[in-house]
Design a protein around this motif. Sequence first.
Motif, short mmCIF file in Angstrom:
data_model
loop_
_atom_site.label_atom_id
_atom_site.label_comp_id
_atom_site.label_asym_id
_atom_site.label_seq_id
_atom_site.Cartn_x
_atom_site.Cartn_y
_atom_site.Cartn_z
N SER A 62 35.71 -31.50 48.74
CA SER A 62 35.50 -31.12 50.14
C SER A 62 36.32 -29.88 50.51
CB SER A 62 35.89 -32.28 51.08
OG SER A 62 37.30 -32.45 51.11
N ILE A 63 35.90 -29.27 51.59
CA ILE A 63 36.61 -28.11 52.14
C ILE A 63 38.01 -28.53 52.61
CG2 ILE A 63 36.58 -26.38 53.99
CD1 ILE A 63 33.44 -26.56 53.77
N LEU A 64 38.11 -29.71 53.22
CA LEU A 64 39.42 -30.18 53.69
C LEU A 64 40.38 -30.36 52.52
CD1 LEU A 64 41.28 -31.14 55.96
CD2 LEU A 64 40.36 -33.45 55.61
N PHE A 65 39.92 -30.95 51.43
CA PHE A 65 40.79 -31.10 50.26
C PHE A 65 41.27 -29.75 49.77
CE2 PHE A 65 41.51 -31.13 45.69
CZ PHE A 65 42.47 -32.13 45.57
N ALA A 66 40.37 -28.78 49.66
CA ALA A 66 40.75 -27.43 49.20
C ALA A 66 41.80 -26.82 50.13
CB ALA A 66 39.52 -26.53 49.12
N VAL A 88 44.10 -17.45 47.48
CA VAL A 88 43.60 -17.57 46.10
C VAL A 88 43.36 -19.03 45.74
CG1 VAL A 88 44.21 -17.26 43.66
CG2 VAL A 88 44.57 -15.39 45.28
N LEU A 89 44.29 -19.89 46.06
CA LEU A 89 44.16 -21.30 45.69
C LEU A 89 43.07 -22.00 46.49
CD1 LEU A 89 47.93 -22.12 45.19
CD2 LEU A 89 46.19 -21.64 43.44
N PHE A 90 42.92 -21.65 47.76
CA PHE A 90 41.82 -22.23 48.55
C PHE A 90 40.47 -21.81 47.96
CE2 PHE A 90 38.56 -21.73 51.81
CZ PHE A 90 38.42 -23.06 52.20
N LEU A 91 40.29 -20.52 47.73
CA LEU A 91 39.02 -20.05 47.20
C LEU A 91 38.74 -20.63 45.81
CD1 LEU A 91 39.11 -16.31 48.34
CD2 LEU A 91 37.73 -18.17 49.30
N SER A 92 39.76 -20.75 45.00
CA SER A 92 39.59 -21.33 43.67
C SER A 92 39.20 -22.80 43.74
CB SER A 92 40.87 -21.17 42.85
OG SER A 92 41.17 -19.82 42.65
N THR A 93 39.86 -23.55 44.60
CA THR A 93 39.57 -24.97 44.72
C THR A 93 38.20 -25.20 45.34
OG1 THR A 93 41.94 -25.36 45.03
CG2 THR A 93 40.47 -27.18 45.55
N VAL A 94 37.89 -24.49 46.40
CA VAL A 94 36.60 -24.69 47.07
C VAL A 94 35.44 -24.19 46.20
CG1 VAL A 94 36.28 -22.57 48.46
CG2 VAL A 94 35.65 -24.78 49.40
N SER A 95 35.73 -23.24 45.29
CA SER A 95 34.67 -22.75 44.41
C SER A 95 34.13 -23.85 43.51
CB SER A 95 35.18 -21.58 43.55
OG SER A 95 36.04 -22.03 42.50
N HIS A 96 34.94 -24.86 43.25
CA HIS A 96 34.48 -25.97 42.41
C HIS A 96 33.24 -26.63 43.03
CE1 HIS A 96 35.15 -29.14 39.32
NE2 HIS A 96 34.31 -29.74 40.15
#
Length: 172
Positions: A62-66, A88-96
Amino acid sequence: MASIFGHGLVAYTVAKVVDFKSCKLLVFLAIGSSILPDLDVLGFSFGIDYLHPLGHRGFTHSILFALLWSALLAFFLGKSRKLIFAVVLFLSTVSHGLLDAMTSGGKGVGFFIPFENSRYFFPFREIKVSPIGVEKFFSEWGIRVILSEIKYIAIPCLIILVTLFFTRKRKS
């Protein structure tokens, strides 16, 4: 899901686009963060149903998790570059989740969990879904996954990275 290779390559590209001279720690965290959401497959071992909010492609996608994950890492590890780390970490996590929503299999991605439990796919679903498990990955199915990821992930990332390299080199 896309494979860990596809997820990792997107995270590496994100780190280089946002911060071309990103430190090794940031690149490592970005790649790890892009793979992290699939730890939810452990839920199968505990009897958690696929479509449960904590099931596969649920809350960890989810977006919230990212947002929470990237803020936590940036706060503790970002030092003087907390905003860059967080982005960087938000975009990387949400990219999953974004990549998983482009795959040919599964039951969708819970982008808005815990606020809304629906699962979503994008209209573009050309990335072959990766099998769960190492043994199944090294099969004909795994080869089809890798070929689709080369076409839809690796080549676009390579184009972005090469363009970025020459653009930044020319400016300096």
